[in-house]
Design a protein around this motif. Sequence first.
Motif, PDB file in Angstrom:
ATOM      1  N   SER A   1     -10.832   1.990   0.858  1.00  0.00           N
ATOM      2  CA  SER A   1     -10.037   3.181   0.570  1.00  0.00           C
ATOM      3  C   SER A   1     -10.298   4.255   1.615  1.00  0.00           C
ATOM      4  O   SER A   1     -11.425   4.386   2.116  1.00  0.00           O
TER       5      SER A   1
ATOM      6  N   GLU B   1     -16.080  -1.185  -3.897  1.00  0.00           N
ATOM      7  CA  GLU B   1     -15.216  -0.464  -2.968  1.00  0.00           C
ATOM      8  C   GLU B   1     -16.020   0.047  -1.783  1.00  0.00           C
ATOM      9  O   GLU B   1     -17.164   0.491  -1.929  1.00  0.00           O
TER      10      GLU B   1
ATOM     11  N   ASP C   1       0.863  -1.181   0.000  1.00  0.00           N
ATOM     12  CA  ASP C   1       0.000   0.000   0.000  1.00  0.00           C
ATOM     13  C   ASP C   1       0.901   1.233   0.000  1.00  0.00           C
ATOM     14  O   ASP C   1       1.735   1.380   0.901  1.00  0.00           O
TER      15      ASP C   1
ATOM     16  N   THR D   1     -12.585  -3.587  -2.124  1.00  0.00           N
ATOM     17  CA  THR D   1     -11.409  -2.842  -1.704  1.00  0.00           C
ATOM     18  C   THR D   1     -11.849  -1.798  -0.683  1.00  0.00           C
ATOM     19  O   THR D   1     -13.013  -1.374  -0.666  1.00  0.00           O
TER      20      THR D   1
END
Length: 461
Positions: free
Chosen positions: A374, A450, A308, A372
């Motif tokens: 974020s 996401e 990351d 995912t």
Amino acid sequence: MATFDMRDGRAEAGAVASVSTQAFDVVVIGGGPAGMAAALAAHSAGAHVAIVEREQHLGRILRQCIHPGFGLSHFKQELTGPEYAQRFIDQVRATDIALFLNSMVLGIDSGESASAGDLSTGEAAGTATVHTVTLMSPAGMLQLTGRAIVLAMGCRERTRSEIKIPGSRPAGVFTAGLAQRYINIENLKPGSRAVILGSGDIGLIMARRCTLEGISVEGVYELMPYANGLRRNVKNCLDDFGIPLHLSTTVTRVIGHDRVEAVEVSQVDEHLAPIPGTERIVPCDTLLLSVGLIPENELSVAAGVELDPRTRGAVVDQSLQTGVPGIFACGNVLHVHDLADNVTTESERAGAAAAAYALDDGAETDTGCELTVSPAGIAGYALPGRITAVALTKLNFRVRRPVNAARVRILADGEELFAGKVRAFKPSVMESFPLPAKVIKQALDLCASEIVLSVDPVEEA
């Protein structure tokens, strides 16, 4: 307990022709607080475990952290770093966890298929992915195989070259951790008159430690307009000893030839650029740098693990498994923690998950969940970076600046699914936020790919 300290070992006849191999269920790389906690959790789950540690002793950085403040949540009492480490060392030595001390890992070969079954006894039972860890010791090269690997290598300090301080290159410039080792382990005095750049926890702790050792600390200088360490360390290490903290100020030049003679410090503007005309000279013979930590992920990258860019640690799912099946990560190699107790808690999860993976022959089930995660707003990062199961998931994050009132919001496709209470946040504190399974299910129902963790400041009335 099986202990393989290679310092006094000798290579067997014929070792040059072939590398000796030993098989385990789980191989843990790193013998610090993260590695020991992960190994103990994997062992408790029934796995055959090995720890590889490059130093001669377990404990890693805790051995030089002689200050109190450890164990308050895990053991419900205040311990020093060596005391905290020794409790885990004693637990490890009471088991049959194999120790490979004074051994450096050269690489991890992942993705090879081999006979499975009980790897420790050689009983075959089909095929499964096996990872091979190649290590070097004074006795020679050795390979350890395991169905699961736990990365627990810790982190390293940023150096002067990484923050590009101008000036000459005299003796007397140290990272704060190196100075700590000199004083607490080597019984060496790094200098007599010190300036500390950076108000991270180790810099604050070293301000106090230097003072107690008779080293005059001229001040702690911090680039940001706020302290980067825990509030308790600002109070206990600076305020209680009358050591000044200069915010929005940085070192702009090192002065000296053979030895540091002084440093130039300057105030900075809102863009963190030095303000002309604010320069002043601070006489000193030592400059200690406490300017951040970087996860030590060279082995991870070589093994194909995705990093990351925000944390500089591995991208993991809720079980702390990386994108390489069977490789897990925990502790400061994953993201920089504020407390050793939090490292322990996280690493126990990684060890238990690694054991479950290994003992289940690495079987993976398709949960139909792939999201995912974020960060947004003032959140600097969000961990885990992937969610692969509809289950209660703890999200860890840090904010990029202090704020008195803000709210955590969970978003998917622009829709708010969940929101926390309004409260204060500080960059020095690693935060956690529980993500309920029903929220993950909502995101999947929206066909989202996401989930966004946003920390948004709230205007105070």
